[in-house]
Design a protein around this motif. Structure first.
Motif, PDB file in Angstrom:
ATOM      1  N   TRP A  65      -0.388  -0.834  -5.609  1.00 26.00           N
ATOM      2  CA  TRP A  65      -0.084  -0.117  -4.361  1.00 26.00           C
ATOM      3  C   TRP A  65      -0.358  -0.968  -3.118  1.00 26.00           C
ATOM      4  O   TRP A  65      -0.750  -0.440  -2.079  1.00 26.00           O
ATOM      5  CB  TRP A  65      -0.883   1.198  -4.289  1.00 26.00           C
ATOM      6  N   SER A  66      -0.138  -2.254  -3.218  1.00 28.14           N
ATOM      7  CA  SER A  66      -0.340  -3.136  -2.057  1.00 28.14           C
ATOM      8  C   SER A  66       1.003  -3.647  -1.551  1.00 28.14           C
ATOM      9  O   SER A  66       2.038  -3.474  -2.203  1.00 28.14           O
ATOM     10  CB  SER A  66      -1.250  -4.314  -2.431  1.00 28.14           C
ATOM     11  N   ALA A  67       0.974  -4.273  -0.375  1.00 30.95           N
ATOM     12  CA  ALA A  67       2.202  -4.801   0.211  1.00 30.95           C
ATOM     13  C   ALA A  67       1.880  -6.037   1.051  1.00 30.95           C
ATOM     14  O   ALA A  67       0.873  -6.076   1.757  1.00 30.95           O
ATOM     15  CB  ALA A  67       2.896  -3.751   1.072  1.00 30.95           C
ATOM     16  N   LEU A 117      -0.921  -9.574  -6.133  1.00 30.35           N
ATOM     17  CA  LEU A 117      -0.801  -8.320  -5.397  1.00 30.35           C
ATOM     18  C   LEU A 117      -1.414  -7.204  -6.227  1.00 30.35           C
ATOM     19  O   LEU A 117      -0.951  -6.922  -7.342  1.00 30.35           O
ATOM     20  CB  LEU A 117       0.664  -7.997  -5.105  1.00 30.35           C
ATOM     21  N   THR A 134       4.196  -9.316   3.223  1.00 33.27           N
ATOM     22  CA  THR A 134       5.401 -10.074   3.556  1.00 33.27           C
ATOM     23  C   THR A 134       5.013 -11.544   3.684  1.00 33.27           C
ATOM     24  O   THR A 134       4.157 -11.894   4.497  1.00 33.27           O
ATOM     25  CB  THR A 134       6.024  -9.591   4.875  1.00 33.27           C
ATOM     26  N   HIS A 189      -2.078  -2.654   2.633  1.00 29.10           N
ATOM     27  CA  HIS A 189      -0.745  -2.918   3.181  1.00 29.10           C
ATOM     28  C   HIS A 189      -0.916  -3.862   4.368  1.00 29.10           C
ATOM     29  O   HIS A 189      -1.398  -3.444   5.427  1.00 29.10           O
ATOM     30  CB  HIS A 189      -0.064  -1.620   3.598  1.00 29.10           C
ATOM     31  N   ASP A 197       3.439  -0.486  -8.522  1.00 32.61           N
ATOM     32  CA  ASP A 197       3.965  -0.010  -7.237  1.00 32.61           C
ATOM     33  C   ASP A 197       3.763  -1.016  -6.118  1.00 32.61           C
ATOM     34  O   ASP A 197       3.443  -0.649  -4.997  1.00 32.61           O
ATOM     35  CB  ASP A 197       3.332   1.335  -6.842  1.00 32.61           C
TER      36      ASP A 197
END
Length: 210
Positions: free
Chosen positions: A177-179, A174, A181, A146, A210
């Motif tokens: 379960w990654s994020a 990605l 911006t 993240h 996810d």
């Protein structure tokens, strides 16, 4: 020459992507540019754009002296960042050191374009980008990572004295379960307002679970 003629007449970069570039050029020739009969473009009139003439962006500001102090201050306040001046990547303005764990940013184009099939199935502008893109980056986020700080892509317009055209291609991967911006901004000095460049940019994202 109109816009379509300009795109078809542009020399293809001689690199490892040449077979894909040729396929993109053939796709562009077969499709031509979209018009009012194309459902996705019926409310985006392109007649005036298609009639315009563009030149290659060969007047790149490559040093700090070419950018106003106020604009340089704004650029320097953003981190991490990828900076492009008149469509050309500028390592001296970019800040990719100390990236957080799990984030990889590689300026340039990959030797193998994993998105080629989608590109060839898309519209003529994407096909033109596949054929002619010379700038871009691979942005990869590891599974489970993240990334808190936004990654900034800054497009800086400098006065060129001509309406130039440029193509850039970004691939974003990605993991599960990654994020991340991703923030894009386009800035210019007042002198650049007299130009009317055409930036044909493509961002292709592969998103894990996810």
């Amino acid at each position: 020459m109109n816009l379509l003629d300009t795109l078809l007449a542009a020399p293809l970069p001689e690199d490892a992507l040449l077979p894909l570039r040729r396929a993109g050029q053939q796709r562009l020739r077969a499709l031509a540019l979209p018009g009012p009969r194309d459902e996705a473009w019926r409310y985006s009139p392109l007649r005036s754009l298609q009639a315009r003439r563009f030149s290659a962006a060969d007047c790149v500001a490559a040093d700090r002296a070419a950018v106003s102090a106020a604009l340089f201050e704004r650029i320097s306040a953003v981190w991490p960042r990828l900076v492009f001046v008149n469509g050309e990547f500028q390592a001296g303005f970019s800040a990719l050191d100390r990236l957080p764990a799990g984030l990889i940013v590689i300026p340039g184009l990959r030797d193998a374009d994993s998105a080629s099939e989608r590109s060839l199935a898309a519209n003529a502008f994407v096909a033109a980008n596949l054929a002619l893109a010379g700038q871009g980056a691979l942005i990869r986020v590891a599974a489970g990572a993240h990334i808190v700080e936004p990654l900034h892509v800054l497009w800086i317009d400098q006065a060129c004295g001509a309406d130039w055209i440029g193509h850039a291609r970004f691939e974003v991967e990605l993991g599960a379960w990654s994020a991340l911006t991703l923030v894009e901004r386009r800035w210019s000095d007042a002198e650049a307002a007299v130009d009317a460049p055409f930036a044909n940019r493509v961002l292709d994202a592969t998103v894990g679970q996810d």
